[in-house]
Design a protein around this motif. Structure first.
Motif, PDB file in Angstrom:
ATOM      1  N   PHE A   1       0.824  -1.209   0.000  1.00  0.00           N
ATOM      2  CA  PHE A   1       0.000   0.000   0.000  1.00  0.00           C
ATOM      3  C   PHE A   1       0.860   1.261   0.000  1.00  0.00           C
ATOM      4  O   PHE A   1       0.535   2.245  -0.673  1.00  0.00           O
ATOM      5  N   ALA A   2       1.959   1.255   0.752  1.00  0.00           N
ATOM      6  CA  ALA A   2       2.853   2.413   0.758  1.00  0.00           C
ATOM      7  C   ALA A   2       3.463   2.619  -0.633  1.00  0.00           C
ATOM      8  O   ALA A   2       3.546   3.751  -1.129  1.00  0.00           O
ATOM      9  N   PHE A   3       3.871   1.529  -1.276  1.00  0.00           N
ATOM     10  CA  PHE A   3       4.441   1.606  -2.619  1.00  0.00           C
ATOM     11  C   PHE A   3       3.403   2.095  -3.620  1.00  0.00           C
ATOM     12  O   PHE A   3       3.704   2.908  -4.493  1.00  0.00           O
ATOM     13  N   PHE A   4       2.176   1.599  -3.481  1.00  0.00           N
ATOM     14  CA  PHE A   4       1.085   2.046  -4.349  1.00  0.00           C
ATOM     15  C   PHE A   4       0.882   3.554  -4.235  1.00  0.00           C
ATOM     16  O   PHE A   4       0.729   4.260  -5.240  1.00  0.00           O
TER      17      PHE A   4
ATOM     18  N   PHE B   1       3.076   5.821  -3.258  1.00  0.00           N
ATOM     19  CA  PHE B   1       4.248   6.550  -3.728  1.00  0.00           C
ATOM     20  C   PHE B   1       4.378   6.514  -5.245  1.00  0.00           C
ATOM     21  O   PHE B   1       4.642   7.528  -5.881  1.00  0.00           O
ATOM     22  N   ILE B   2       4.200   5.343  -5.840  1.00  0.00           N
ATOM     23  CA  ILE B   2       4.539   5.157  -7.248  1.00  0.00           C
ATOM     24  C   ILE B   2       3.360   5.356  -8.193  1.00  0.00           C
ATOM     25  O   ILE B   2       3.543   5.619  -9.381  1.00  0.00           O
ATOM     26  N   LEU B   3       2.120   5.228  -7.683  1.00  0.00           N
ATOM     27  CA  LEU B   3       0.966   5.302  -8.583  1.00  0.00           C
ATOM     28  C   LEU B   3      -0.055   6.349  -8.172  1.00  0.00           C
ATOM     29  O   LEU B   3      -0.411   7.224  -8.966  1.00  0.00           O
ATOM     30  N   GLN B   4      -0.550   6.272  -6.935  1.00  0.00           N
ATOM     31  CA  GLN B   4      -1.674   7.123  -6.556  1.00  0.00           C
ATOM     32  C   GLN B   4      -1.339   8.616  -6.674  1.00  0.00           C
ATOM     33  O   GLN B   4      -2.074   9.379  -7.296  1.00  0.00           O
ATOM     34  N   ALA B   5      -0.230   9.042  -6.082  1.00  0.00           N
ATOM     35  CA  ALA B   5       0.125  10.462  -6.128  1.00  0.00           C
ATOM     36  C   ALA B   5       0.513  10.916  -7.535  1.00  0.00           C
ATOM     37  O   ALA B   5       0.015  11.950  -8.007  1.00  0.00           O
ATOM     38  N   PRO B   6       1.396  10.194  -8.249  1.00  0.00           N
ATOM     39  CA  PRO B   6       1.710  10.631  -9.619  1.00  0.00           C
ATOM     40  C   PRO B   6       0.492  10.668 -10.530  1.00  0.00           C
ATOM     41  O   PRO B   6       0.345  11.587 -11.348  1.00  0.00           O
ATOM     42  N   TRP B   7      -0.393   9.673 -10.399  1.00  0.00           N
ATOM     43  CA  TRP B   7      -1.610   9.662 -11.227  1.00  0.00           C
ATOM     44  C   TRP B   7      -2.437  10.922 -10.968  1.00  0.00           C
ATOM     45  O   TRP B   7      -2.852  11.609 -11.910  1.00  0.00           O
ATOM     46  N   ASN B   8      -2.698  11.227  -9.702  1.00  0.00           N
ATOM     47  CA  ASN B   8      -3.550  12.370  -9.386  1.00  0.00           C
ATOM     48  C   ASN B   8      -2.857  13.704  -9.662  1.00  0.00           C
ATOM     49  O   ASN B   8      -3.514  14.685 -10.023  1.00  0.00           O
TER      50      ASN B   8
ATOM     51  N   ILE C   1      -7.455   0.069 -12.200  1.00  0.00           N
ATOM     52  CA  ILE C   1      -5.997   0.089 -12.110  1.00  0.00           C
ATOM     53  C   ILE C   1      -5.534  -0.287 -10.706  1.00  0.00           C
ATOM     54  O   ILE C   1      -4.557  -1.025 -10.529  1.00  0.00           O
ATOM     55  N   ILE C   2      -6.252   0.203  -9.670  1.00  0.00           N
ATOM     56  CA  ILE C   2      -5.896  -0.136  -8.290  1.00  0.00           C
ATOM     57  C   ILE C   2      -5.993  -1.641  -8.064  1.00  0.00           C
ATOM     58  O   ILE C   2      -5.081  -2.267  -7.511  1.00  0.00           O
ATOM     59  N   PHE C   3      -7.111  -2.235  -8.479  1.00  0.00           N
ATOM     60  CA  PHE C   3      -7.282  -3.678  -8.320  1.00  0.00           C
ATOM     61  C   PHE C   3      -6.150  -4.433  -9.021  1.00  0.00           C
ATOM     62  O   PHE C   3      -5.588  -5.371  -8.457  1.00  0.00           O
ATOM     63  N   ALA C   4      -5.836  -4.030 -10.254  1.00  0.00           N
ATOM     64  CA  ALA C   4      -4.807  -4.725 -11.026  1.00  0.00           C
ATOM     65  C   ALA C   4      -3.424  -4.521 -10.413  1.00  0.00           C
ATOM     66  O   ALA C   4      -2.654  -5.481 -10.258  1.00  0.00           O
ATOM     67  N   PHE C   5      -3.102  -3.289 -10.046  1.00  0.00           N
ATOM     68  CA  PHE C   5      -1.775  -2.970  -9.517  1.00  0.00           C
ATOM     69  C   PHE C   5      -1.500  -3.725  -8.222  1.00  0.00           C
ATOM     70  O   PHE C   5      -0.470  -4.396  -8.079  1.00  0.00           O
ATOM     71  N   LEU C   6      -2.426  -3.623  -7.263  1.00  0.00           N
ATOM     72  CA  LEU C   6      -2.221  -4.310  -5.984  1.00  0.00           C
ATOM     73  C   LEU C   6      -2.300  -5.825  -6.154  1.00  0.00           C
ATOM     74  O   LEU C   6      -1.595  -6.568  -5.465  1.00  0.00           O
ATOM     75  N   GLY C   7      -3.146  -6.282  -7.084  1.00  0.00           N
ATOM     76  CA  GLY C   7      -3.229  -7.719  -7.337  1.00  0.00           C
ATOM     77  C   GLY C   7      -1.927  -8.285  -7.864  1.00  0.00           C
ATOM     78  O   GLY C   7      -1.452  -9.334  -7.401  1.00  0.00           O
ATOM     79  N   PHE C   8      -1.315  -7.599  -8.819  1.00  0.00           N
ATOM     80  CA  PHE C   8      -0.035  -8.062  -9.363  1.00  0.00           C
ATOM     81  C   PHE C   8       1.066  -8.016  -8.299  1.00  0.00           C
ATOM     82  O   PHE C   8       1.931  -8.889  -8.259  1.00  0.00           O
ATOM     83  N   LEU C   9       1.036  -6.993  -7.438  1.00  0.00           N
ATOM     84  CA  LEU C   9       2.026  -6.927  -6.361  1.00  0.00           C
ATOM     85  C   LEU C   9       1.866  -8.109  -5.398  1.00  0.00           C
ATOM     86  O   LEU C   9       2.850  -8.572  -4.811  1.00  0.00           O
ATOM     87  N   GLU C  10       0.637  -8.580  -5.226  1.00  0.00           N
ATOM     88  CA  GLU C  10       0.391  -9.738  -4.361  1.00  0.00           C
ATOM     89  C   GLU C  10       0.742 -11.058  -5.049  1.00  0.00           C
ATOM     90  O   GLU C  10       0.727 -12.102  -4.411  1.00  0.00           O
ATOM     91  N   GLY C  11       1.028 -10.994  -6.350  1.00  0.00           N
ATOM     92  CA  GLY C  11       1.348 -12.210  -7.072  1.00  0.00           C
ATOM     93  C   GLY C  11       0.140 -12.905  -7.670  1.00  0.00           C
ATOM     94  O   GLY C  11       0.219 -14.076  -8.073  1.00  0.00           O
TER      95      GLY C  11
END
Length: 260
Positions: free
Chosen positions: A127-130, A132-139, A179-189
């Motif tokens: 969640f911290a990585f999400f 830093f790398i996606l949520q803030a840059p996207w918005n 995108i959130i579902f996909a991003f966190l899902g891939f991070l979980e493997g």
């Protein structure tokens, strides 16, 4: 420290931050500024005199919520850093807030499950990585694009504000949620099929909950917050939304674990 105490502490800190941010946004309200002054151009925020752009100047009220909390100096430093490197500061802020949100979500789960194995560091890191790398840059990029296409107005209650809220919640939000579902899902493997199944199971409920929270929050954000503070306000609200996402996205994993 018990799970309930950790959760209460995190919520208290974020409520103070949300309150301070909301009050400061109100102080920065665009009344009296020309639309062109409200464009997000961080590199031009400092005037020739070396003083901050008026949008970043603190309210001249005798006493603010930040002064009461003893955070006035920290707020000034944050604004200086935000002006100097907006994307990095927004990303670090989002990483901290979303990581804290997941810890709060884990604490809530632990109060309902005495057999929980403590803090899941990997889940917290995701969640911290999400953030830093996606949520803030996207918005950050999204609001630059939105304000470029539909410049902010002096009056917060305009058709422009309404159109921007509609675009945000009924165009941007459905896309970003996938995108959130996909991003966190891939991070979980998880595999693509597993992510698709989770979307089939949870996407509709997630979007309904999203609109209940984010339609009014987005209206406040776009109407009253200057562009440079919008991602900060969003991050504060996103703390509570991330708790929901953390519990929602880990629900299936917890059920599978209990069945084993």
């Amino acid at each position: 420290m018990t799970g309930r105490t950790r959760t209460a502490t995190l919520l208290l800190v974020l409520l103070v931050l949300v309150g301070a941010c909301t009050r400061e946004c109100a102080a920065f309200a665009p009344a009296g500024l020309r639309p062109e002054e409200l464009q997000v151009r961080p590199q031009k925020n400092r005037q020739a005199s070396g003083h901050p752009h008026p949008m970043l100047q603190r309210s001249r009220q005798p006493t603010t919520s930040l002064e009461f909390a003893g955070l006035e100096g920290a707020w000034e430093s944050y604004l200086d850093a935000l002006e100097a490197d907006p994307l990095l500061v927004k990303s670090v802020t989002a990483g901290v807030i979303l990581g804290a949100a997941d810890l709060a979500g884990q604490a809530i789960q632990s109060t309902n499950d005495e057999d929980s194995g403590g803090v899941d560091i990997a889940r917290f890191a995701r969640f911290a990585f999400f953030g830093f790398i996606l949520q803030a840059p996207w918005n950050h990029a999204y609001y630059l694009l939105l304000d470029g296409a539909l410049p902010p107005t002096e009056d917060p209650f305009t058709a422009t504000t309404g159109v921007k809220v509609l675009i945000d919640q009924f165009v941007q939000a459905p896309i970003f949620t996938v995108i959130i579902f996909a991003f966190l899902g891939f991070l979980e493997g998880k595999t693509s099929e597993e992510i698709k199944q989770q979307l089939d199971d949870d996407y509709k409920d997630t979007m309904i909950a999203n609109w209940k929270l984010w339609v009014p929050a987005t209206a406040v954000n776009i109407a009253f917050c200057p562009p440079i503070l919008r991602v900060l306000f969003l991050n504060c609200v996103f703390f509570f939304w991330s708790i929901f996402l953390s519990l929602k996205l880990n629900k299936a994993e917890d059920i599978t674990g209990s069945e084993e």
